[in-house]
Design an enzyme around this catalytic site. Structure first.
Site, PDB file in Angstrom:
ATOM      1  CG  ASP A  97      -2.064  -1.006   1.084  1.00  0.00           C
ATOM      2  OD1 ASP A  97      -2.186  -1.625   0.019  1.00  0.00           O
ATOM      3  OD2 ASP A  97      -2.811  -1.185   2.072  1.00  0.00           O
ATOM      4  CE  LYS A 189      -3.338  -4.777   0.931  1.00  0.00           C
ATOM      5  NZ  LYS A 189      -4.306  -3.819   1.465  1.00  0.00           N
ATOM      6  CB  VAL A 217       1.461   2.119   5.325  1.00  0.00           C
ATOM      7  CG1 VAL A 217       2.713   2.943   5.551  1.00  0.00           C
ATOM      8  CG2 VAL A 217       0.930   2.358   3.915  1.00  0.00           C
ATOM      9  CB  CYS A 222      -2.431  -3.590   5.013  1.00  0.00           C
ATOM     10  SG  CYS A 222      -3.989  -2.801   4.564  1.00  0.00           S
TER      11      CYS A 222
END
Length: 278
Positions: A97, A189, A217, A222
């Site tokens: 991310d 995802k 992050v 996550c």
């Protein structure tokens, strides 16, 4: 020489059989040993030698990799970081991310500690390329209408709004300095864990990957859920680079790092990870 159990009887039986058969087969050539007598004697000697010496198969035994560093991983004699250092070709680096909507100041889902780790994530990717480690870019690319996001986030996509990390939006792009290159893998995802409702596990298994290094992050969401799923799936070792991952505050970050250490996850700094040589 002492024999136990039935070995004396077996010895006498074999010796008598050897003598009788030898006489029966070659009564007129006592000075020439028969082929049968040679094989019987050899067999007997081999059996007695193994019995007497109690030999065991010479299988190689697994050895523990013992820590030579002061990383303070709290894992006893086995240091998972050292295990990974000898198997870079079976290792994947997950970059989670690191997208504009989560890192940049104007991002709707800003993780306050994210911007500080960008240089370290860039460096981790660079080192991974040098080591031949597979790089997996784990990203959110949500449906612009929000139909595939968590229920508690769907209001961000209502009324024609461009929600966080909507597919094709600028916010879904990687931050400056991070670039997907040929040979890397991009995984989309829609939930916290990179393993949930994705084909990540089958991808890694097919590539012979069993060691994971995690960056990105954010730590309590996550990163944490991906790590716990990796441990549940028996990836070993799992490594979280502590200064290439981040949360909203240092306290939240360190509390989650503590929890991950307690399930056997290695938590080196970037420099400590770099210093381990394959």
């Amino acid at each position: 020489m002492k024999f136990k159990n039935s070995w004396p009887k077996l010895w006498l039986l074999l010796m008598q059989s050897h003598r009788l058969i030898s006489i029966a087969i070659e009564p007129h050539h006592k000075l020439t040993p028969s082929p049968f007598s040679i094989s019987t004697t050899s067999l007997l000697c081999s059996a007695l030698t193994l019995r007497h010496k109690n030999k065991q198969p010479n299988w190689s035994k697994p050895s523990l990799v013992r820590s030579k560093s002061g990383l303070g991983l709290g894992l006893g004699p086995v240091d998972p970081l050292e295990m990974a250092a000898g198997a870079w070709n079976r290792t994947a680096l997950l970059v989670i991310d690191m997208q504009r909507d989560f890192i940049e100041n104007q991002g709707p889902m800003l993780v306050k500690g994210g911007k500080e780790i960008v240089p370290n994530v860039i460096k981790a990717v660079e080192v991974a390329r040098q080591r031949g480690i597979l790089i997996v870019w784990v990203v959110r690319e949500n449906d612009p209408l929000g139909r595939d996001v968590e229920l508690f986030r769907r209001h961000y996509y209502a009324g024609g709004q461009v929600g966080p990390a909507s597919k094709g939006s600028p916010g879904a792009e990687l931050v400056e300095g991070l670039v997907i290159r040929e040979g890397d893998y991009k995984l989309v995802k829609t939930r916290f864990s990179a393993f949930f409702a994705t084909h990540l596990h089958s991808l890694l298994q097919g590539a012979g990957i069993n060691n994971l290094v995690i960056t990105g992050v954010q730590t309590p969401n996550c990163v944490r859920q991906t790590v716990f799923d990796a441990v549940a799936l028996d990836y070993q070792p799992v490594t979280v680079i502590v200064d290439a991952t981040a949360a909203a505050t240092p306290e939240i970050h360190l509390a989650n790092v503590f929890d991950m250490k307690n399930i056997g996850v290695a938590t080196p700094t970037l420099q400590e990870w770099i210093d381990f040589k394959a």
